[in-house]
Design an enzyme around this catalytic site. Structure first.
Site, PDB file in Angstrom:
ATOM      1  N   ASP A  30      14.409  23.855  52.569  1.00 52.77           N
ATOM      2  CA  ASP A  30      15.669  23.276  52.091  1.00 52.77           C
ATOM      3  C   ASP A  30      16.787  24.233  52.489  1.00 52.77           C
ATOM      4  O   ASP A  30      16.565  25.440  52.616  1.00 52.77           O
ATOM      5  CB  ASP A  30      15.640  23.105  50.568  1.00 52.77           C
ATOM      6  CG  ASP A  30      16.609  22.042  50.099  1.00 52.77           C
ATOM      7  OD1 ASP A  30      16.168  20.942  49.736  1.00 52.77           O
ATOM      8  OD2 ASP A  30      17.828  22.313  50.113  1.00 52.77           O
ATOM      9  N   LYS A  35      17.669  26.850  45.278  1.00 54.51           N
ATOM     10  CA  LYS A  35      16.528  25.979  44.975  1.00 54.51           C
ATOM     11  C   LYS A  35      15.225  26.612  45.481  1.00 54.51           C
ATOM     12  O   LYS A  35      14.226  26.672  44.769  1.00 54.51           O
ATOM     13  CB  LYS A  35      16.770  24.631  45.659  1.00 54.51           C
ATOM     14  CG  LYS A  35      15.873  23.525  45.203  1.00 54.51           C
ATOM     15  CD  LYS A  35      16.246  22.210  45.869  1.00 54.51           C
ATOM     16  CE  LYS A  35      17.055  21.309  44.957  1.00 54.51           C
ATOM     17  NZ  LYS A  35      17.278  19.971  45.488  1.00 54.51           N
ATOM     18  N   GLU A 145       9.730   5.936  50.928  1.00 47.06           N
ATOM     19  CA  GLU A 145       9.150   6.423  49.670  1.00 47.06           C
ATOM     20  C   GLU A 145       9.445   5.422  48.547  1.00 47.06           C
ATOM     21  O   GLU A 145      10.540   4.889  48.471  1.00 47.06           O
ATOM     22  CB  GLU A 145       9.780   7.788  49.335  1.00 47.06           C
ATOM     23  CG  GLU A 145       9.303   8.404  48.045  1.00 47.06           C
ATOM     24  CD  GLU A 145       7.802   8.562  48.021  1.00 47.06           C
ATOM     25  OE1 GLU A 145       7.254   9.278  48.867  1.00 47.06           O
ATOM     26  OE2 GLU A 145       7.166   7.953  47.138  1.00 47.06           O
ATOM     27  N   ASN A 202      13.942  -2.438  46.804  1.00 45.45           N
ATOM     28  CA  ASN A 202      14.849  -1.908  45.778  1.00 45.45           C
ATOM     29  C   ASN A 202      15.874  -2.959  45.362  1.00 45.45           C
ATOM     30  O   ASN A 202      16.184  -3.098  44.173  1.00 45.45           O
ATOM     31  CB  ASN A 202      15.579  -0.663  46.297  1.00 45.45           C
ATOM     32  CG  ASN A 202      14.808   0.603  45.974  1.00 45.45           C
ATOM     33  OD1 ASN A 202      13.683   0.537  45.491  1.00 45.45           O
ATOM     34  ND2 ASN A 202      15.392   1.747  46.231  1.00 45.45           N
ATOM     35  N   LEU A 244      12.519  -6.527  33.576  1.00 45.24           N
ATOM     36  CA  LEU A 244      13.035  -7.719  32.909  1.00 45.24           C
ATOM     37  C   LEU A 244      13.513  -7.344  31.511  1.00 45.24           C
ATOM     38  O   LEU A 244      13.256  -8.063  30.555  1.00 45.24           O
ATOM     39  CB  LEU A 244      11.899  -8.764  32.853  1.00 45.24           C
ATOM     40  CG  LEU A 244      12.305 -10.229  33.003  1.00 45.24           C
ATOM     41  CD1 LEU A 244      13.069 -10.472  34.283  1.00 45.24           C
ATOM     42  CD2 LEU A 244      11.063 -11.127  32.983  1.00 45.24           C
ATOM     43  N   GLY A 247      20.106  -4.885  29.236  1.00 47.62           N
ATOM     44  CA  GLY A 247      20.735  -3.691  28.666  1.00 47.62           C
ATOM     45  C   GLY A 247      21.902  -3.250  29.518  1.00 47.62           C
ATOM     46  O   GLY A 247      22.633  -4.092  30.067  1.00 47.62           O
ATOM     47  N   CYS A 254      19.100   5.738  43.518  1.00 52.38           N
ATOM     48  CA  CYS A 254      18.559   4.803  44.514  1.00 52.38           C
ATOM     49  C   CYS A 254      19.160   3.394  44.442  1.00 52.38           C
ATOM     50  O   CYS A 254      19.833   2.970  45.373  1.00 52.38           O
ATOM     51  CB  CYS A 254      17.045   4.742  44.399  1.00 52.38           C
ATOM     52  SG  CYS A 254      16.269   6.289  44.897  1.00 52.38           S
TER      53      CYS A 254
END
Ligand code: NAD
Length: 417
Positions: A30, A35, A145, A202, A244, A247, A254
């Site tokens: 990275d 990190k 992914e 998605n 389903l 809210g 994503c």
């Protein structure tokens, strides 16, 4: 196999640790030195169940030297972020930078796997640009992914399917072999279809959420019980009960950006994307409808009102607040002069600048002291059955519908969901 991973975030780190667990030699890289330092010291830079113990028991190397990882690896996974750019399209700048770095380091045949979520036709264009930058041989695989933050390790070992796209079946099979012991459900296809499968999946799940939110809004107007409607619909196997729950709508790193990127791809291809557009619009509106309920209760006069918030992350079991409904709601309430005291089991103050403007406490009951209302914004398990005797607020606005309306009202607390 010798595997290099470029981009050690939620996806890259999970992938690296799990592939190492499967017996591969993995080096995770990275550009973020902090990190990498933290990982070398055995600390996780994010909250993800099971990952810390997997990190301790596996032999992954961590480095900021991408050059070295490219040279030592047979397979290179690219797992950098692909955030939303200003016009809603997918920002590929991190990916392009990585491709340049690979071009500068490549020292022989490599299989380069794009795991980051990228718009259809990205792999083909990366292939062309990399060919111009290097004479070394390579193949580009699209392997999107599908993990969910909060259950990323489980998802790695129990995927519904693995998608592998490329124009070279030999290279695809090498990547397929990495997953062979995990699942038989491997679909081999071309790069562009693999890329579209990710966006379409998605967007379909996001559409399910917006659809049930639209039905919930109608249900409220006509006096139906949305919980029963959700159960009744979910029992139909063709529909299924997942995604389903009405809210506050979806958030995270994503769904929001991917659906907007898909809309942009549609625009660029002169293709009508009305369903995706409506999904995005309904999701944005859902946060406003929740705020409107608060405004209406306080007659739009929120100056000096104290509001307690339970839950900041975009969903339970993660500390991620990217595109979380909580951020939109906090910003709006602060602009109306509300004082906010919040509690979240995992979110840290440093994760978003807006959190510096509120009080973040370590105990959920402390967050309630002196509050005029409680907002439930994330359905963490620990909020589902609290000690109600310690909840002294006059009103609960439940953005995740985790409580039983009658039970709350019996406690003398007004309940709005
Ligand atoms: P992330 O922001 O957690 O991690 C990305 C990492 O890439 C960061 O650590 C960043 O420092 C690093 N990076 C950026 N540019 C770099 C460079 N030039 N060289 C080396 N490192 C670099 O992102 P994430 O959540 O892991 O997502 C990665 C990709 O996977 C995105 O395309 C995302 O849409 C996709 N995805 C994410 C999830 C999820 O649940 N998070 C699920 C499926 C797919």
């Amino acid at each position: 196999m010798k595997i290099g991973i470029i981009g050690t975030g939620y996806v890259g780190l999970t992938l690296g640790i799990c592939l190492s667990h499967c017996g591969h030699q993995v080096i995770c890289t990275d550009k973020d030195q902090e990190k990498i330092r933290s990982l070398i010291n055995g600390n996780l830079p994010m909250h993800e169940p099971k990952l810390l113990e997997m990190l301790a028991s596996n032999n992954v190397s961590f480095s900021t030297h991408i050059h070295e990882a490219v040279q030592k690896s047979e397979i290179i996974f690219i797992t950098v972020g692909t955030p939303q750019s200003e016009n809603g399209s997918c920002d590929l700048s991190h990916l392009k930078k990585v491709v340049e770095e690979i071009a500068n380091s490549i020292n022989g045949y490599k299989i380069i796997v794009i795991k980051s979520t990228v718009p259809p036709k990205t792999a083909n264009s990366i292939k062309s640009s990399l060919k111009k930058l290097t004479k070394q041989p390579f193949d580009i695989i699209s392997n999107p992914e599908f993990l969910r933050q909060g259950s990323a390790v489980y998802d790695f070992f129990h995927p519904d399917r693995i998608i592998i796209g490329s124009d070279n079946i030999e290279a695809s099979k090498v990547i397929g072999k990495l997953y062979e012991r995990i699942t038989n459900n491997i679909l081999y296809t071309d790069n562009t279809s693999a890329e579209l499968i990710k966006y379409a999946s998605n967007s379909f799940l996001a559409t399910k959420i917006s659809f049930i939110n639209e039905i919930a809004n109608l249900s409220e107007k006509i006096g139906a019980t949305i919980k029963d409607v959700e159960i009744g619909m979910g029992l139909d196997q063709r529909i299924g009960k997942d995604f389903l729950s009405s809210g506050l709508g979806y958030g995270g790193s994503c769904f929001p950006k991917d659906i907007r990127a898909l809309i942009q791809v549609g625009k660029e291809s002169f293709c009508d994307m009305s369903i995706a557009e409506a999904t995005d619009k309904t999701n944005t509106m859902q946060r406003q409808l929740f705020l409107n309920k608060i405004y209406s209760k306080f007659n739009s006069n929120l100056l000096g009102v104290t509001i307690s918030i339970w839950g900041l992350s975009f969903k339970p079991d993660t500390d991620d607040i990217r595109e979380a409904p909580s951020i939109t709601i906090i910003k709006e309430l602060l602009s109306k002069g509300v004082k906010i005291v919040a509690y979240d089991p995992k979110v840290k103050k440093s994760s978003h600048e807006v959190l510096n403007k509120i009080k973040l406490v370590q105990d959920k009951y402390n967050a309630l002291v002196g509050a005029d209302a409680l907002l439930v914004l994330t359905e963490w398990d620990e909020f589902r059955a609290p000690d109600f005797s310690k909840i002294k607020v006059p009103i609960i606005f439940d953005g995740r519908r985790i409580y039983n309306k009658e039970e709350i009202r019996r406690l003398g607390i007004e309940y709005i969901s």
